[in-house]
Design a protein around this motif. Structure first.
Motif, PDB file in Angstrom:
ATOM      1  N   GLY A 107       1.407  -1.290   0.065  1.00  0.00           N
ATOM      2  CA  GLY A 107      -0.159  -0.098   0.128  1.00  0.00           C
ATOM      3  C   GLY A 107       0.894   1.726   0.121  1.00  0.00           C
ATOM      4  N   ARG A 108       2.266   0.944   0.511  1.00  0.00           N
ATOM      5  CA  ARG A 108       2.789   2.348   0.829  1.00  0.00           C
ATOM      6  C   ARG A 108       3.537   2.700  -1.136  1.00  0.00           C
ATOM      7  N   ARG A 109       3.396   3.754  -1.417  1.00  0.00           N
ATOM      8  CA  ARG A 109       4.030   3.862  -2.394  1.00  0.00           C
ATOM      9  C   ARG A 109       5.888   4.390  -2.645  1.00  0.00           C
ATOM     10  N   GLY A 110       6.274   4.497  -1.432  1.00  0.00           N
ATOM     11  CA  GLY A 110       7.783   4.670  -1.503  1.00  0.00           C
ATOM     12  C   GLY A 110       8.319   2.616  -0.929  1.00  0.00           C
ATOM     13  N   ALA A 111       7.537   2.315  -0.487  1.00  0.00           N
ATOM     14  CA  ALA A 111       8.497   0.801  -0.181  1.00  0.00           C
ATOM     15  C   ALA A 111       7.585   0.348  -1.806  1.00  0.00           C
ATOM     16  N   PHE A 155      10.639  -1.117  -4.563  1.00  0.00           N
ATOM     17  CA  PHE A 155      11.402  -3.094  -5.465  1.00  0.00           C
ATOM     18  C   PHE A 155      10.824  -2.464  -6.537  1.00  0.00           C
ATOM     19  N   THR A 156      10.110  -1.257  -6.800  1.00  0.00           N
ATOM     20  CA  THR A 156      10.596  -1.497  -8.060  1.00  0.00           C
ATOM     21  C   THR A 156      12.642  -1.428  -8.713  1.00  0.00           C
ATOM     22  N   VAL A 157      12.558  -0.450  -8.243  1.00  0.00           N
ATOM     23  CA  VAL A 157      13.994  -0.247  -8.352  1.00  0.00           C
ATOM     24  C   VAL A 157      14.573  -1.461  -8.208  1.00  0.00           C
ATOM     25  N   LEU A 158      15.137  -2.340  -6.982  1.00  0.00           N
ATOM     26  CA  LEU A 158      15.310  -3.852  -7.318  1.00  0.00           C
ATOM     27  C   LEU A 158      15.254  -4.373  -8.128  1.00  0.00           C
ATOM     28  N   GLY A 159      13.640  -4.642  -7.904  1.00  0.00           N
ATOM     29  CA  GLY A 159      13.376  -5.563 -10.157  1.00  0.00           C
ATOM     30  C   GLY A 159      14.008  -4.478 -11.157  1.00  0.00           C
ATOM     31  N   MET A 160      13.949  -4.245 -11.051  1.00  0.00           N
ATOM     32  CA  MET A 160      14.666  -3.477 -12.648  1.00  0.00           C
ATOM     33  C   MET A 160      16.233  -3.698 -12.460  1.00  0.00           C
ATOM     34  N   LEU A 161      16.747  -3.239 -10.968  1.00  0.00           N
ATOM     35  CA  LEU A 161      18.931  -4.410 -10.809  1.00  0.00           C
ATOM     36  C   LEU A 161      18.575  -5.406 -11.335  1.00  0.00           C
ATOM     37  N   GLY A 217       6.556   0.451 -17.927  1.00  0.00           N
ATOM     38  CA  GLY A 217       7.087   0.665 -18.060  1.00  0.00           C
ATOM     39  C   GLY A 217       8.412   1.768 -17.578  1.00  0.00           C
ATOM     40  N   VAL A 218       9.533   0.730 -17.247  1.00  0.00           N
ATOM     41  CA  VAL A 218      10.433   1.094 -17.328  1.00  0.00           C
ATOM     42  C   VAL A 218      11.626   1.173 -17.881  1.00  0.00           C
ATOM     43  N   LEU A 219      10.724   1.017 -20.038  1.00  0.00           N
ATOM     44  CA  LEU A 219      12.029   0.488 -21.153  1.00  0.00           C
ATOM     45  C   LEU A 219      10.904   1.103 -22.108  1.00  0.00           C
ATOM     46  N   PRO A 220      12.015   1.776 -22.740  1.00  0.00           N
ATOM     47  CA  PRO A 220      10.309   1.996 -23.642  1.00  0.00           C
ATOM     48  C   PRO A 220       9.522   0.630 -24.830  1.00  0.00           C
ATOM     49  N   PHE A 246      20.203  -0.780 -15.630  1.00  0.00           N
ATOM     50  CA  PHE A 246      19.656  -0.721 -15.288  1.00  0.00           C
ATOM     51  C   PHE A 246      19.688   1.354 -14.786  1.00  0.00           C
ATOM     52  N   VAL A 247      21.197   1.662 -15.518  1.00  0.00           N
ATOM     53  CA  VAL A 247      20.592   3.623 -15.831  1.00  0.00           C
ATOM     54  C   VAL A 247      19.498   4.117 -16.445  1.00  0.00           C
ATOM     55  N   THR A 248      19.313   2.761 -17.726  1.00  0.00           N
ATOM     56  CA  THR A 248      18.776   2.979 -18.880  1.00  0.00           C
ATOM     57  C   THR A 248      17.337   2.902 -18.570  1.00  0.00           C
ATOM     58  N   MET A 249      16.600   1.817 -17.461  1.00  0.00           N
ATOM     59  CA  MET A 249      15.641   2.196 -17.382  1.00  0.00           C
ATOM     60  C   MET A 249      15.553   2.566 -16.277  1.00  0.00           C
ATOM     61  N   ALA A 250      16.237   3.260 -15.066  1.00  0.00           N
ATOM     62  CA  ALA A 250      15.860   4.255 -14.336  1.00  0.00           C
ATOM     63  C   ALA A 250      16.390   6.105 -14.899  1.00  0.00           C
ATOM     64  N   THR A 251      17.009   6.040 -16.418  1.00  0.00           N
ATOM     65  CA  THR A 251      15.858   6.639 -17.030  1.00  0.00           C
ATOM     66  C   THR A 251      14.799   7.025 -17.646  1.00  0.00           C
ATOM     67  N   TRP A 252      14.819   6.093 -18.214  1.00  0.00           N
ATOM     68  CA  TRP A 252      13.660   6.016 -18.872  1.00  0.00           C
ATOM     69  C   TRP A 252      12.578   6.230 -17.876  1.00  0.00           C
TER      70      TRP A 252
END
Length: 620
Positions: free
Chosen positions: A87-91, A95-101, A312-315, A426-432
Motif C-alpha cells: 500500500g505504501r508508495r515508497g516501498a 522494490f521497483t528499483v530492485l526489480g529493475m536491477l 514502464g521501465v523501458l521503451p 539499469f541506468v537506461t531503465m532508471a532514466t526512462w
C-alpha cells in the motif's frame, strides 16, 4: 508432452552446465595452488550437488514456482504480485528499483550464456583432435550468428525439435556419468554434505574462491521460474525431479570419479569421460544442446524487455508476434540485433569457456539474490508473520550471498563485463522511468479531466459538431486527450459521436474478459468514455476491443460507426529543458530512447489511413 516441452525450453541452460562448471572449479583451484586430490574432488562435487539441491530444488522448484502471478512467473511477474499488495508508495518504488536491477542483471547474463555455452561445446573438438583448436572460435561465431539469424522465425518454428534433442542430451550425460561412477564407485560418498565442510577445512582459500565457479552449476535456475506460465508448475517440477536433476547429479559424479583415475581429465572432465568412438557425435549433440540453451536465454531476454516496456521501465519496442496461437512467442528485432553484436564481441574477447567463466556468476547470483529478496517481501506481506518457508528461503539467501561475495573476486578477471552491462541497462531503465514520470507530469498539467468535457465544449460556443465518429486515445484514465482539446480550441469542430478511450497496464499478466473495459456516457454531448485495462503480457488491440465494446453496449454505442471512424492519437514529444530536474546526460539518453519507440499506429493496431497523430512538446 508438457514435460518434454519443458525439457527443451526451460532446462537448456542449466542442462548444459556440466560442460564447463567442473572444469571452471578445477581451473580456479589450480590458480590458487591446490591440486586435484581426493578431498578436493569429493568436496567440489558435494558442493555442486548441494548447491543444486538448495538453490534449484528447494528455492526455485519448491518455493518460487508456487509464487505465481496468475500463472505467470519470473522476477518481474513476482514484482507485480508484490506491488499489488504493497500500500505504501515508497516501498513499491523501492522494490521497483530492485526489480529493475534484477532484470538488468538477467539481461547481462543473456549476453554471457550463449557465448560460454556454445564455446564449451565446440571446445570438444580439441579433445577429439588437438589440431582443431584453432577452429573453435570461428565455429562458435558461425553457430551463434546462425542462431540470431533464425530467431525471427520464433520458437514455434523450431521448438518441435527442442524436447527430443534435450531428452537425448540428458540420457547421454547420465550414461557418461554412470561410466565414471562405475569406474570409481567411491565417488558416491560425495553425496554426503560433510564433504563440503572438509573441503573448506582442508582448502579454505581455494574452496571459497571456487564458489565463484560452483555457481555456474545453477545458471539457468531463473529460467525455471520465468517459463512458469508457458508450461506450468507440475510439468517443470516433474522434469526437474525425474529427469534433469538425476542426469546432472550422475554427470558431476561421473566427472569426479574419472578425474580421480585420470589426472589429465581435469582440464576438460566432461569430454574426457566420453568414450572415444562417440566423441564426435557427442560434440555435435552438445553443440545442439547449447544452441537450444542459448535460444532459450535470448527468448527470455525478449520477454524481459517486453514486460519492462509494458511496466514502464523501458521503451515499448517494436514486437513481432511469431505465433498466432501463443502470444508469449515474440521477437524483438532491436534486442536481437544488439544481443547478436554483444555476444559475438564477447566470444572474440574471451575466446574460451574457461576464460569466460570468470565473467560468469556475478549476474546469476545477483539475479537469484534479488528474486529471493522480493519473494521474502511477498511472503511477509501475504501473511504478516514469519513462516517456516520464509526461514528456509532466508537461510538459502545467506548461502547465495556467500556465492555472490566469492564472485566479487572475479571482477578484475572478467566479472566486470556482466556488471558493466547490468549497470548500463539499469541506468537506461532508471532514466526512462524518471523521464516518463516527468513527461506525464507535464502532460497532466496541460490536460483536464473528463468530467470537464462539457465545460470545454461550452467554453467554445463556436464549435461545430460534424457528422461522423471520432476516437481519441489516452494512456491516462479520466483525462481529456490533448488531441481533443486541440480540435476544439484550434479547429472549432468536433464529430457528433466521440469516444475517449483510455487504457492502463496493471501488475497482472492477463486481464479477464469481464474486467477488460468499462463504458460510460458523458451527458448529452455524444461523448462516451471507454476505460480499458490490460495485463503486462497483453498487446493493446484497439479496433478489436472497440468491436467488443459495441457488441456488449449497443445502447451506449448507438450511432458510433467504427468502420468510418477517425482515430486521434495524442503524442507527447519530450524536449530538452535547462530547468529540468534530470541531468543533461540523462535528458539526452531519454531523448535517444524516445526515438526507439515504435509508431503508435502500428503498436495500437489502428487503421493508418484513418488515424491522425497530434503532437505536443513537453519539456523535461
Amino acid at each position: 508432452m508438457a514435460v518434454v516441452g519443458a525439457l527443451g525450453v526451460v532446462f537448456g541452460d542449466i542442462g548444459t552446465s556440466p560442460l564447463y562448471a567442473a572444469a571452471a572449479v578445477v581451473a580456479t583451484a589450480k590458480k590458487a595452488g591446490v591440486g586435484v586430490d581426493r578431498t578436493f574432488v569429493f568436496g567440489m562435487t558435494s558442493t555442486i550437488l548441494w548447491s543444486l539441491t538448495l538453490v534449484v530444488s528447494v528455492l526455485y522448484v519448491r518455493f518460487f514456482l508456487r509464487a505465481d502471478n496468475e500463472g505467470e512467473g519470473g522476477l518481474l511477474a513476482l514484482l507485480g504480485l508484490l506491488r499489488r499488495q504493497i500500500g505504501r508508495r515508497g516501498a513499491a518504488t523501492a522494490f521497483t528499483v530492485l526489480g529493475m536491477l534484477g532484470a538488468a542483471m538477467f539481461l547481462g547474463d543473456s549476453v554471457i550464456t550463449p557465448a560460454i555455452s556454445v564455446l564449451s561445446a565446440v571446445e570438444g573438438l580439441e579433445v577429439v583432435e588437438p589440431s582443431l583448436a584453432r577452429l573453435v572460435v570461428p565455429a562458435a561465431l558461425v553457430i551463434l550468428a546462425g542462431l540470431f539469424l533464425v530467431e525471427r522465425l520464433g520458437t514455434g518454428a523450431i521448438g518441435r525439435f527442442f524436447g527430443p534433442v534435450m531428452v537425448l542430451w540428458f540420457a547421454v550425460i547420465a550414461a557418461c556419468g554412470v561410466r565414471g561412477v562405475v569406474e570409481t564407485p567411491e565417488v558416491l560418498v560425495s553425496l554426503s554434505p560433510h564433504w563440503v565442510v572438509l573441503f573448506f577445512l582442508d582448502h579454505p582459500g581455494a574452496a571459497f574462491l571456487s564458489l565463484g565457479a560452483v555457481v555456474l552449476a545453477v545458471t539457468g535456475a531463473e529460467a525455471l521460474y520465468a517459463d512458469l506460465g508457458h508450461f506450468g508448475r507440475r510439468a517443470i517440477a516433474r522434469a526437474w525431479v525425474f529427469v534433469v536433476f538425476p542426469a546432472l547429479a550422475l554427470s558431476y559424479l561421473g566427472q569426479a570419479g574419472h578425474m580421480l583415475v585420470a589426472q589429465d581429465a581435469a582440464g576438460n572432465p566432461f569430454f574426457s569421460l566420453v568414450p572415444d568412438p562417440v566423441k564426435v557425435p557427442v560434440v555435435i549433440l552438445a553443440t545442439l544442446a547449447t544452441v537450444i540453451a542459448s535460444q532459450s536465454v535470448v527468448s527470455g531476454a525478449f520477454s524481459v524487455v517486453h514486460q519492462s516496456g509494458r511496466l514502464g521501465v523501458l521503451p515499448t519496442l517494436r514486437t513481432v508476434h511469431t505465433s498466432a496461437a501463443n502470444s508469449r512467442q515474440i521477437y524483438l528485432p532491436a534486442v536481437n540485433a544488439l544481443l547478436a553484436v554483444m555476444v559475438l564481441l564477447v566470444v572474440l574477447l574471451f575466446r574460451s569457456s574457461v576464460a569466460l567463466a570468470s565473467a560468469y556468476g556475478i549476474a546469476v547470483t545477483l539475479t537469484i539474490s534479488i528474486t529471493t529478496v522480493v519473494y521474502l517481501a511477498y511472503g511477509w506481506t501475504s501473511r504478516r508473520r514469519i513462516t517456516g518457508r520464509l526461514v528456509v528461503a532466508g537461510s538459502i539467501l545467506v548461502v547465495v550471498l556467500v556465492f555472490l561475495v566469492a564472485n566479487l573476486a572475479k571482477v578484475g578477471s572478467g566479472g566486470w563485463l556482466p556488471l558493466t552491462i547490468g549497470v548500463v541497462v539499469f541506468v537506461t531503465m532508471a532514466t526512462w522511468w524518471m523521464g516518463q514520470r516527468q513527461v506525464n507530469r507535464g502532460r497532466l498539467a496541460l490536460e483536464t479531466t473528463v468530467q470537464r468535457v462539457e465545460d470545454v465544449l461550452e467554453a467554445h460556443h463556436s464549435v461545430t459538431r460534424t457528422p461522423g465518429t471520432a476516437i481519441f486515445l489516452s494512456r491516462h484514465g479520466g483525462i481529456v486527450p490533448l488531441a481533443l482539446r486541440s480540435m476544439v480550441e484550434q479547429n472549432h469542430a468536433l464529430q457528433r459521436h466521440v469516444l475517449i478511450v483510455s487504457w492502463t497496464t496493471v501488475d497482472r499478466p492477463l486481464v479477464p474478459a469481464n474486467e477488460r473495459f468499462e463504458v460510460a456516457a458523458m451527458g448529452d454531448e455524444g461523448v462516451v468514455l471507454v476505460t480499458v485495462t490490460y495485463g503486462f503480457r497483453e498487446r493493446p488491440r484497439i479496433r478489436r476491443l472497440l468491436d467488443q465494446v459495441k457488441s456488449a453496449e449497443p445502447e451506449v454505442m448507438r450511432g458510433v460507426n467504427l468502420g468510418t471512424a477517425t482515430y486521434f492519437v495524442s503524442l507527447s514529444v519530450p524536449q530538452y529543458s535547462s530547468r529540468s530536474r534530470m541531468p543533461r546526460w540523462s535528458q539526452r539518453l531519454f531523448l535517444g530512447l524516445f526515438r526507439l519507440v515504435p509508431d503508435p499506429v502500428e503498436t495500437l493496431d489502428l487503421p493508418r489511413q484513418r488515424t491522425i497523430v497530434i503532437g505536443r512538446d513537453i519539456p523535461l
